[in-house]
Design an enzyme around this catalytic site. Structure first.
Site, PDB file in Angstrom:
ATOM      1  CB  CYS A   1      -0.928  -0.007   1.211  1.00 47.05           C
ATOM      2  SG  CYS A   1      -2.010   1.426   1.294  1.00 47.05           S
TER       3      CYS A   1
ATOM      4  CB  CYS B   1      -5.649  -0.284   5.282  1.00 44.06           C
ATOM      5  SG  CYS B   1      -4.496  -1.103   4.189  1.00 44.06           S
TER       6      CYS B   1
END
Length: 372
Positions: free
Chosen positions: A102, A199
């Site tokens: 990410c 996340c």
């Protein structure tokens, strides 16, 4: 050039760290813009919807400190670059680290590119890491001052080009100080608890989440000698060194996952925290990236320290090229429960040199049965 002529676009999550990051930059006189990244469509699941709540917190903080704000949608890039990678790794029997991907693909690539289009000179995030800028223009990434919060492990894939455009304003202070500043300024996020977990999963049950995307196939749980100890509920739910959730009763030491056989759908377990099968001498890793590649000589090899998981103590290692695409990392002493799919991250004291993805783990030149 004075700070007011330098535009910094801050990646804001709705948490206290990025809120204080934006506040500090505004106080230092920079031209600050707050951006909320929407990376995951939370209407896909029946899970807890936090994105709207988080964006509302971003709006509140930006209004408090007096900066403009926007929301940007990176869901498509996130799905293509992070989530599909996450699923593919689990299919291979590995334990991926989506936070590393990410940072590499979204926060410091898609977001950085978007910020530059907005005229940004730099982007900033609430990561606990530091940037050291040299007169010749090159940069180094250093551990955050708060050793317990240092996040360089997750930033190990960032390049010189990316880091030269980055600021980490809270990397120089302790987490307790970040909270104190937020409370002193009465920021809307001052008392908000830190987010945990991956996340896109948030606080949801990991096993249940994964089962929506990958079909689980139960199979035998065996010792390395072939003794049956029970059934596993799907290899993807287990990681090397795992103790909980095995369902093995009886007396004596606890049992741990020591390996997986994908072809036969077998989970290997052994008894004892220090069982020999959990220890290895070296690993092979790929997808390596160094912050300053010109300073790294893989042909000759070099000594440094490494972490094999977040918040682990550093281990002395020797790094050298294995072949065109891989490196070999040899440990000064055997290391327990190294896990394929995770990151190995290299350090020279406080400087983070870079990192790689662990592929295979060896002991006495023999490959361990981690993923067969």
């Amino acid at each position: 050039m004075s700070n007011k002529d330098i535009r910094v676009v801050v990646g804001m999550s709705g948490g206290v760290d990025s809120s204080v990051t934006a506040y500090l930059l505004k106080e230092q006189g920079y031209d600050v813009i707050g951006i909320f990244m929407k990376n995951w469509d939370d209407t896909d699941e029946n899970g807890v919807c936090t994105a709207t709540e988080d964006y509302n917190d971003v709006i509140a903080v930006c209004n408090q400190i007096g900066i403009p704000y926007y929301a940007v949608n990176f869901e498509e890039q996130y799905w293509d670059k992070v989530f599909t990678y996450f699923l593919d790794e689990y299919k291979k029997g590995r334990t991926p680290n989506p936070d590393v991907m990410c940072n590499k693909e979204i926060k410091f690539k898609a977001f950085l590119e978007h910020a530059l289009k907005l005229g940004a000179d730099y982007v900033a995030t609430g990561h606990y890491a530091r940037i050291r800028r040299h007169d010749d223009g090159h940069v180094e990434m250093l551990r955050g001052v708060d050793n317990n919060k240092d996040q360089t492990y997750f930033l190990n894939q960032l390049s010189q080009e990316q880091l030269s455009k980055v600021m980490f304003p809270i990397g120089d202070i302790e987490k307790s100080e970040v909270r104190r500043i937020a409370e002193e300024q009465n920021l809307a996020t001052a008392k908000k608890k830190d987010s945990t977990g991956i996340c896109f999963i948030g606080e949801r049950n990991f096993k249940e989440f994964l089962s929506h995307y990958l079909p689980a196939q139960s199979g035998e749980m065996l010792t390395l000698n072939g003794k049956k100890m029970g059934q596993h509920s799907g290899l993807m739910y287990y990681t090397i060194g795992q103790r909980h959730g095995l369902g093995i009763g009886g007396d004596g030491d606890p049992w741990f996952v020591v390996g997986k056989n994908l072809n036969d759908n077998v989970l290997y377990v052994e008894q004892g925290f220090h069982h020999d099968a959990l220890y290895s001498d070296y690993l092979i890793a790929s997808d390596y990236s160094f912050v300053n590649p010109s300073e790294i000589d893989l042909e000759k090899g070099f000594e440094c320290t490494a972490k094999f998981r977040y918040r682990q103590k550093d281990t002395k290692v020797y790094v050298q090229r294995e072949n065109e695409n891989s490196i070999r990392v040899t440990f000064a002493e055997p290391v327990r429960a190294i896990t394929p799919g995770q990151a190995v991250v290299f350090y020279n004291q406080e400087v983070c040199l870079g990192g790689a993805t662990i592929d295979d783990v060896y002991k006495n030149e023999g490959q361990l049965s981690y993923v067969v």
